[in-house]
Design a protein around this motif. Structure first.
Motif, PDB file in Angstrom:
ATOM      1  N   VAL A  14      22.326  -4.412-107.066  1.00  0.00           N
ATOM      2  CA  VAL A  14      21.557  -3.240-106.637  1.00  0.00           C
ATOM      3  C   VAL A  14      20.182  -3.255-107.294  1.00  0.00           C
ATOM      4  N   ALA A  15      20.143  -3.596-108.581  1.00  0.00           N
ATOM      5  CA  ALA A  15      18.874  -3.618-109.301  1.00  0.00           C
ATOM      6  C   ALA A  15      17.928  -4.672-108.718  1.00  0.00           C
ATOM      7  N   ILE A  16      18.457  -5.860-108.450  1.00  0.00           N
ATOM      8  CA  ILE A  16      17.613  -6.934-107.920  1.00  0.00           C
ATOM      9  C   ILE A  16      17.123  -6.606-106.510  1.00  0.00           C
ATOM     10  N   LEU A  17      18.074  -6.248-105.653  1.00  0.00           N
ATOM     11  CA  LEU A  17      17.698  -5.962-104.262  1.00  0.00           C
ATOM     12  C   LEU A  17      16.867  -4.689-104.162  1.00  0.00           C
ATOM     13  N   GLY A  18      17.211  -3.680-104.983  1.00  0.00           N
ATOM     14  CA  GLY A  18      16.440  -2.441-104.976  1.00  0.00           C
ATOM     15  C   GLY A  18      15.023  -2.649-105.468  1.00  0.00           C
ATOM     16  N   GLY A  19      14.863  -3.436-106.518  1.00  0.00           N
ATOM     17  CA  GLY A  19      13.522  -3.734-107.010  1.00  0.00           C
ATOM     18  C   GLY A  19      12.712  -4.501-106.005  1.00  0.00           C
ATOM     19  N   ASN A  20      13.376  -5.448-105.324  1.00  0.00           N
ATOM     20  CA  ASN A  20      12.685  -6.207-104.278  1.00  0.00           C
ATOM     21  C   ASN A  20      12.219  -5.289-103.148  1.00  0.00           C
ATOM     22  N   VAL A  27      15.398  -8.093 -97.682  1.00  0.00           N
ATOM     23  CA  VAL A  27      16.517  -8.952 -98.077  1.00  0.00           C
ATOM     24  C   VAL A  27      16.394 -10.347 -97.479  1.00  0.00           C
ATOM     25  N   GLY A  28      15.909 -10.428 -96.280  1.00  0.00           N
ATOM     26  CA  GLY A  28      15.797 -11.726 -95.620  1.00  0.00           C
ATOM     27  C   GLY A  28      14.960 -12.718 -96.403  1.00  0.00           C
ATOM     28  N   ALA A  29      13.996 -12.213 -97.164  1.00  0.00           N
ATOM     29  CA  ALA A  29      13.136 -13.112 -97.936  1.00  0.00           C
ATOM     30  C   ALA A  29      13.904 -13.809 -99.052  1.00  0.00           C
ATOM     31  N   LEU A  30      15.023 -13.200 -99.475  1.00  0.00           N
ATOM     32  CA  LEU A  30      15.811 -13.780-100.566  1.00  0.00           C
ATOM     33  C   LEU A  30      16.952 -14.649-100.066  1.00  0.00           C
ATOM     34  N   LEU A  31      17.102 -14.736 -98.754  1.00  0.00           N
ATOM     35  CA  LEU A  31      18.156 -15.555 -98.171  1.00  0.00           C
ATOM     36  C   LEU A  31      17.575 -16.888 -97.727  1.00  0.00           C
ATOM     37  N   ASN A  32      17.998 -17.931 -98.391  1.00  0.00           N
ATOM     38  CA  ASN A  32      17.460 -19.251 -98.078  1.00  0.00           C
ATOM     39  C   ASN A  32      18.569 -20.288 -98.245  1.00  0.00           C
ATOM     40  N   GLY A  33      19.018 -20.855 -97.142  1.00  0.00           N
ATOM     41  CA  GLY A  33      20.128 -21.801 -97.172  1.00  0.00           C
ATOM     42  C   GLY A  33      19.877 -23.041 -98.015  1.00  0.00           C
ATOM     43  N   PRO A  34      18.739 -23.728 -97.829  1.00  0.00           N
ATOM     44  CA  PRO A  34      18.494 -24.923 -98.643  1.00  0.00           C
ATOM     45  C   PRO A  34      18.459 -24.628-100.144  1.00  0.00           C
ATOM     46  N   GLY A 179       5.096 -22.520 -95.358  1.00  0.00           N
ATOM     47  CA  GLY A 179       5.889 -21.333 -95.690  1.00  0.00           C
ATOM     48  C   GLY A 179       7.294 -21.661 -96.122  1.00  0.00           C
ATOM     49  N   SER A 180       7.983 -22.532 -95.400  1.00  0.00           N
ATOM     50  CA  SER A 180       9.375 -22.850 -95.733  1.00  0.00           C
ATOM     51  C   SER A 180       9.470 -23.567 -97.078  1.00  0.00           C
ATOM     52  N   PHE A 186      10.375 -20.918-104.597  1.00  0.00           N
ATOM     53  CA  PHE A 186      10.534 -19.688-105.366  1.00  0.00           C
ATOM     54  C   PHE A 186      11.962 -19.146-105.318  1.00  0.00           C
ATOM     55  N   VAL A 187      12.595 -19.202-104.157  1.00  0.00           N
ATOM     56  CA  VAL A 187      13.945 -18.657-104.033  1.00  0.00           C
ATOM     57  C   VAL A 187      14.941 -19.484-104.842  1.00  0.00           C
ATOM     58  N   ALA A 188      14.765 -20.798-104.902  1.00  0.00           N
ATOM     59  CA  ALA A 188      15.664 -21.631-105.706  1.00  0.00           C
ATOM     60  C   ALA A 188      15.595 -21.230-107.177  1.00  0.00           C
ATOM     61  N   THR A 189      14.407 -20.944-107.653  1.00  0.00           N
ATOM     62  CA  THR A 189      14.261 -20.502-109.047  1.00  0.00           C
ATOM     63  C   THR A 189      14.963 -19.166-109.269  1.00  0.00           C
ATOM     64  N   ILE A 190      14.800 -18.253-108.322  1.00  0.00           N
ATOM     65  CA  ILE A 190      15.466 -16.952-108.427  1.00  0.00           C
ATOM     66  C   ILE A 190      16.975 -17.130-108.447  1.00  0.00           C
TER      67      ILE A 190
END
Length: 246
Positions: A14-20, A27-34, A179-180, A186-190
């Protein structure tokens, strides 16, 4: 059920998604399959290489302790030991044979059987300590599987970030591909940092706490059985065992 673990995990997300969300993200920005494949796959692969199969299986079998830890009732255990000592005082050590047969805890049952068999206190200590330390070491090693995964995940997240940047640098001439690549970076680091610090390391520490609490209970049982073997009176045994309540 350990409600605190459930609340902690829910609160973390909640804290991570709420802060985002409050920062204007979605939320879609934090979803990355690779990125997820790199971090999760790489972390699991590293754990497979590090841990023997038996340790990894044990780690999987005790992960449920995060929410459903084994019940450890120190007060009830002390009362049971006092009951054993009173039986031994009235009926002798052989009077504990029926108690040993009905004892559900394998560790306590083994100690009671040693009492009934007339083993010397030092022999009882030696046998039960081997069981205690072997089980504790086995479970601590299993908990360390998650601890090691918590150490690998951030580094593998950085590997994913570097791979994303390599992808970006290789496609500078094609803006549509930038973009991809940046997203994966960035998402891999997160993913790596978040999984390590919000899940894997807390899971490892919670499991270690459960294991140590179980060991404390077994140490209490061991001291109680040794006191009975040495003929101490129930009141003295009770005062001694109360020290394990700290």
């Amino acid at each position: 059920m350990d409600v605190l673990s459930l609340i902690g995990i829910i609160l973390a997300f909640v804290a991570i998604l709420g802060g985002n969300y409050l920062e204007g993200g979605h939320v879609g920005a934090l979803l990355n399959g690779p990125a997820a494949l790199i971090v999760l796959g790489g972390t699991l692969a590293a754990a497979f290489v590090q841990a023997p199969m038996s340790v990894f299986k044990r780690a999987l079998s005790i992960i449920s302790w995060i929410f459903f830890p084994p019940k450890v009732d120190l007060i009830g255990g002390i009362n049971r030991v006092i009951g054993w000592s009173m039986t031994a005082r009235k009926e002798g050590l052989l009077g504990l044979e029926a108690v040993a047969d009905s004892e559900p805890d394998p560790y306590a049952r083994k100690g009671l059987q040693l009492l009934v068999d007339g083993a010397e206190p030092e022999a009882i200590r030696s046998i039960l300590e081997v069981d205690l330390y072997t089980q504790e070491g086995r479970d601590i090693s299993a908990a360390k599987v998650f601890e090691s995964m918590g150490g690998y995940a951030p580094t593998i997240g950085i590997i994913g970030a570097v791979m994303g940047l390599i992808h970006v640098m290789g496609n500078l001439a094609d803006p549509s591909m930038l973009g991809s690549g940046i997203a994966v970076a960035f998402v891999a680091t997160i993913y790596g940092v978040a999984f390590a610090n919000l899940l894997l390391l807390p899971i490892a520490n919670k499991l270690k706490a459960v294991v140590l609490r179980q060991s404390r209970y077994r140490e209490m049982v061991l001291e109680g059985i040794l006191s009975i073997a040495e003929g101490e009176n129930p009141r003295s045994i009770e005062l001694k065992l109360q020290g394990f309540m700290g």
